[in-house]
Design a protein around this motif. Structure first.
Motif, PDB file in Angstrom:
ATOM      1  N   PHE A   1      -7.548  -0.277   5.315  1.00  0.00           N
ATOM      2  CA  PHE A   1      -6.891  -0.845   3.980  1.00  0.00           C
ATOM      3  C   PHE A   1      -7.519  -1.621   3.559  1.00  0.00           C
ATOM      4  CE2 PHE A   1      -4.233   0.387   6.976  1.00  0.00           C
ATOM      5  CZ  PHE A   1      -3.244   1.031   6.549  1.00  0.00           C
TER       6      PHE A   1
ATOM      7  N   PHE B   1       0.701  -1.033   0.036  1.00  0.00           N
ATOM      8  CA  PHE B   1       0.001  -0.571   0.334  1.00  0.00           C
ATOM      9  C   PHE B   1       0.526   0.972   0.277  1.00  0.00           C
ATOM     10  CE2 PHE B   1      -2.577  -3.200   2.577  1.00  0.00           C
ATOM     11  CZ  PHE B   1      -3.295  -2.973   2.360  1.00  0.00           C
TER      12      PHE B   1
ATOM     13  N   GLN C   1      -6.353   4.997  15.774  1.00  0.00           N
ATOM     14  CA  GLN C   1      -5.463   4.203  14.530  1.00  0.00           C
ATOM     15  C   GLN C   1      -6.333   2.903  14.203  1.00  0.00           C
ATOM     16  OE1 GLN C   1      -1.641   3.266  15.564  1.00  0.00           O
ATOM     17  NE2 GLN C   1      -1.395   3.327  13.178  1.00  0.00           N
TER      18      GLN C   1
ATOM     19  N   PHE D   1     -10.178  -3.159   0.007  1.00  0.00           N
ATOM     20  CA  PHE D   1     -10.353  -2.147  -1.091  1.00  0.00           C
ATOM     21  C   PHE D   1     -11.354  -2.932  -1.526  1.00  0.00           C
ATOM     22  CE2 PHE D   1      -6.926  -0.453  -0.143  1.00  0.00           C
ATOM     23  CZ  PHE D   1      -7.276   1.018  -0.634  1.00  0.00           C
TER      24      PHE D   1
ATOM     25  N   LYS E   1       1.022  -3.398   4.805  1.00  0.00           N
ATOM     26  CA  LYS E   1      -0.257  -2.641   6.099  1.00  0.00           C
ATOM     27  C   LYS E   1       0.272  -2.510   8.177  1.00  0.00           C
ATOM     28  CE  LYS E   1      -4.813  -2.953   8.502  1.00  0.00           C
ATOM     29  NZ  LYS E   1      -5.802  -3.547   8.519  1.00  0.00           N
TER      30      LYS E   1
ATOM     31  N   ILE F   1       3.045   0.363   8.215  1.00  0.00           N
ATOM     32  CA  ILE F   1       2.255   0.957   7.921  1.00  0.00           C
ATOM     33  C   ILE F   1       1.743   2.262   8.845  1.00  0.00           C
ATOM     34  CG2 ILE F   1       0.402   3.519   6.315  1.00  0.00           C
ATOM     35  CD1 ILE F   1       1.497   1.210   3.983  1.00  0.00           C
ATOM     36  N   GLN F   2       0.794   1.230   9.754  1.00  0.00           N
ATOM     37  CA  GLN F   2       0.117   1.371  10.498  1.00  0.00           C
ATOM     38  C   GLN F   2       1.190   1.374  11.983  1.00  0.00           C
ATOM     39  OE1 GLN F   2      -2.643   2.449  10.240  1.00  0.00           O
ATOM     40  NE2 GLN F   2      -4.034   1.619  10.829  1.00  0.00           N
TER      41      GLN F   2
ATOM     42  N   THR G   1      -8.926   3.620  11.410  1.00  0.00           N
ATOM     43  CA  THR G   1      -7.555   3.436   9.659  1.00  0.00           C
ATOM     44  C   THR G   1      -7.618   1.545   9.535  1.00  0.00           C
ATOM     45  OG1 THR G   1      -5.526   3.663  10.626  1.00  0.00           O
ATOM     46  CG2 THR G   1      -6.773   5.556  10.683  1.00  0.00           C
ATOM     47  N   ASP G   2      -7.460   0.809  10.540  1.00  0.00           N
ATOM     48  CA  ASP G   2      -7.374  -0.473   9.989  1.00  0.00           C
ATOM     49  C   ASP G   2      -8.407  -0.716   8.888  1.00  0.00           C
ATOM     50  OD1 ASP G   2      -5.638  -1.332  11.226  1.00  0.00           O
ATOM     51  OD2 ASP G   2      -6.419  -2.433  12.439  1.00  0.00           O
TER      52      ASP G   2
END
Lengths: 409, 321
Positions: free
Chosen positions: B313, A368, B306, B315, A394, A397-398, B309-310
């Motif tokens: 990811f 990503f 946060q 789509f 992922k 990134i987190q 925001t998971d």
């Protein structure tokens, strides 16, 4: 925004070649021109150079020379043309997107091959780079080796010679005619880069064949293998504090990062005083003519209203971000974003808004691009910190976003 | 003998005459000897007769005229034809309708809310007050969100421009209203214009604060569409009320249709785009930023944020992750 030197690949760069006349005549024959052609278009879509490293016909070139083929093998073919004008097809065996190398097989191998240097290349030692600049004919460029490029995560040799478009993938030899590097890129006059020969040797010895159907999967794997330790080290180490606009922030958090600063103090008519700083990691991966990955970029911008009211000042803040790596519809989704007000240490007269945006690589599963923006806005001043990461998994990134948030709040 | 009312609609407007129609008949024409005199050069001096026939039926007959006559769109011949009360008799450029006096008239219509609204501002003082309020509020919004510091001159210019715009609109619409409805209704249009601008500014402000606190572009988009759409429909219904004779239901239907088609026209570009044309490398977030005093939303903790925001990811187009 940045004075960072843009490294232009040789395929797309123009300059003049200096041709040395040493006793290297015999080596001219060992350089092949590598062409990627699209039979439908009936012409070449990219040219580069390559050289044979084994009697069974293994040829080394740059990944970026054959990237058009890797991205759409159905519509492209790889061909070679020898110094004497002989032509033929080449088969792509393996590639290394991180070090920008590709391994091809020659169906009609030559008896004479180039061998890799056994001794270490010394600083100041003369290097002879061979290649076919802009399709004019095989040329030799002489220049000193200046050691490894600073501000780079991956090893690259800084070579003070004028590499030119078309010389990509050609061999760089020491005085004994042994391969010490592979021509890869230039950043302007006499400022060129070589991939250390050891990386090419590793690829040639790996003895792997990647089949067409697995090209994207293999690119994904290589990016993940490259990114994991590169990012993990940044997550594990403390980021040295560097003050910015009175805040204890950070900057060149590792040797591969370079930062640049800017203020608008010299502007005559200004309503807002701004100071900004942006930092960028020196490495990114070229995957295709319109696709790059692996950028790491962050910036800070502080503004203070000089003559605007609180609402006028707020209006001047437009929370938009854009990708720092090149891509297009075929390769990436659109960004999905989440913005919210997050608890901080601020009082009633301030707030912190955090925006996170993520887009996925369509052909590289599990990778990503991410954008993060933290705006700390008071009535008459704001601090915006921004982080842009490309081609990462992922969890990293987190973790990276979290660490960045904690370090900048 | 039948007591009737005859309605005459000619170039001069509409007039009513009370008449008695007997067996002997009633003459209508240009001659001064006619029972009902018409001033129309295409009408013969003795044009037609109205009489009462058997069973009290009214009969109408054309008197072999130069330009002829018609009843309810049908050409009239020389012989007397039964006439249905209320049908239009067309002779020359004049329309005639005959009603029975005993039939009575329709119930009195109620004044619409729009008329009452305009009536509230029937004095110079109230109109001036409304206009000043509108201009002051517009100037305030201008000043609040200006891109650079504004001085009194800048604000005066923008207020003056608004005033001129309002005046021009009122004049143009008033002229059209005069053509359609016969009265310009300048005062009503002015009131409508002021209130619309005032509402537009109020709605914009409310939307900005709401959108800023929501931080959700999709919801924000629909809120704006609904807010501005409702205001447009309201304003159009007002225009139709002051400028036309449309009935209540028709006014609303027309206004909603116009607003929907404008919306469709504006959005059609986006709807017709292919997926690859909708791709870009920019983030899509709420564009509005307001100062801390206008933030009413509760702040979330960094952990909660946060966690949310998971979901970014996943789509849909890639079939989820």
């Amino acid at each position: 925004m940045t004075k960072h030197l843009l490294v232009g690949f040789l395929l797309f760069f123009m300059a003049h070649a200096a041709i040395a006349q040493e006793s290297f005549e015999e080596y001219y024959d060992l350089v092949y021109q590598i062409r990627v052609v699209s039979p439908q278009a009936g012409s070449k879509s990219s040219i580069g150079s390559g050289f044979q490293v084994s009697k069974d016909g293994l040829i080394i070139t740059n990944y970026h020379v054959v990237s058009a083929y890797v991205q759409s093998p159905e519509t492209h073919e790889i061909e070679y043309q020898s110094h004497t004008g002989l032509k033929g097809g080449l088969e792509l065996l393996d590639f290394d997107v991180v070090n920008d190398l590709a391994l091809l097989r020659h169906s009609n191998p030559s008896e004479r091959v180039l061998s890799f240097a056994s001794s270490e290349l010394k600083k100041g030692e003369t290097v002879y780079a061979l290649g076919n600049p802009r399709d004019y004919g095989t040329s030799l460029v002489k220049g000193p080796n200046n050691g490894m490029v600073e501000h780079s995560y991956d090893d690259q040799i800084l070579f003070s010679g004028s590499l030119n478009p078309g010389m990509s993938g050609g061999p760089a030899l020491n005085a004994d005619g042994e391969v010490v590097g592979v021509n890869v890129a230039t950043a302007g006059s006499q400022l060129s880069f070589l991939v250390p020969a050891a990386k090419a040797e590793l690829l040639a010895r790996a003895n792997r064949v990647v089949v067409q159907e697995d090209y994207q999967e293999e690119i994904t794997r290589q990016i993940k293998v490259w990114q994991r330790p590169r990012i993990q080290a940044l997550l594990d180490q403390p980021w040295p504090t560097e003050p910015f606009a009175g805040e204890p922030l950070f900057g060149e958090i590792r040797k591969d990062f370079q930062c640049w600063g800017y203020t608008n103090d010299d502007q005559k008519e200004r309503y807002v005083a701004t100071a900004s700083k942006s930092c960028r990691a020196g490495n990114s991966l070229y995957l295709d003519s319109e696709l790059r990955a692996g950028e790491l970029y962050f910036s800070f911008a502080h503004s203070e209203s000089l003559s605007l009211t609180a609402t006028q000042f707020a209006r001047s803040i437009k929370p938009w971000m854009s990708a720092n790596n090149e891509s297009k519809f075929e390769h990436s989704t659109n960004y999905q974003c989440l913005a919210d007000f997050v608890e901080g240490s601020e009082t009633e007269k301030a707030y912190t808004r955090v925006t996170t945006c993520v887009r996925a690589f369509k052909k590289l599963p599990g990778l990503f691009d991410s954008l993060l923006m933290i705006e700390r806005i008071e009535n008459k001043q704001k601090l915006v910190t921004h982080l842009s990461i490309s081609a990462l998994e992922k969890d990293q990134i987190q973790d990276f976003n979290r660490k960045f948030m904690e370090a900048s709040l | 003998m039948k007591q009737a009312v005859i309605q005459i609609h000619d170039k001069g407007g509409v007039r009513m005459e009370k008449v008695s129609i007997g067996r002997g008949g009633l003459t209508v024409g240009r001659a001064w000897s006619s029972d009902v005199i018409l001033q129309d050069k295409y009408v013969d001096p003795d044009h037609l007769t109205l009489s009462v026939g058997d069973g009290g039926v009214i009969l109408v007959a054309d008197l072999a005229t130069t330009n002829g006559s018609s009843v309810a769109g049908k050409r009239l011949s020389g012989e007397a034809k039964p006439y249905r009360l209320g049908d239009v008799i067309k002779i020359g450029d004049t329309n005639i309708r005959v009603f029975d006096q005993s039939a009575g008239v329709a119930a009195t219509s109620l004044r619409s809310g729009w008329y009452l609204l305009a009536e509230k501002f029937n004095s110079g003082a109230t109109i001036t007050a409304l206009t000043l309020l509108t201009l002051a509020f517009a100037a305030l919004v201008d000043w609040l969100f200006a891109a650079k510091p504004l001085n009194a001159g800048d604000i005066l210019i923008s207020v003056f421009a608004l005033l001129v715009g309002l005046l021009l609109c009122a004049l143009v619409l008033g002229f059209i209203a005069k053509l359609i409805r016969g009265e310009s209704g300048l005062r009503s249009l002015w009131v409508l214009g002021c209130i619309s601008i005032l509402l537009l500014n109020v709605i914009s402000l409310l939307l900005m604060v709401t959108r800023f606190n929501l931080q959700n572009v999709d919801v924000a988009h629909w809120l704006s569409v609904i807010g501005f759409g409702a205001l447009s429909v309201w304003g159009l219904v007002g225009l139709f009320s002051y400028m036309s004779y449309l009935g209540t239901r028709n006014k609303w239907i027309c206004s909603i249709l116009i607003v929907l088609s404008v919306f469709a026209f504006i959005r059609s570009d986006e709807w017709l785009k292919e997926d690859h044309e909708l791709w870009n490398a920019y983030s899509r977030t709420e564009e509005i930023t307001l100062p801390p005093a206008l933030l009413f939303k509760d702040r979330v903790s960094a952990d909660e944020y946060q966690q949310e925001t998971d979901l970014l990811f996943d789509f849909e187009e890639l079939g989820g992750s």
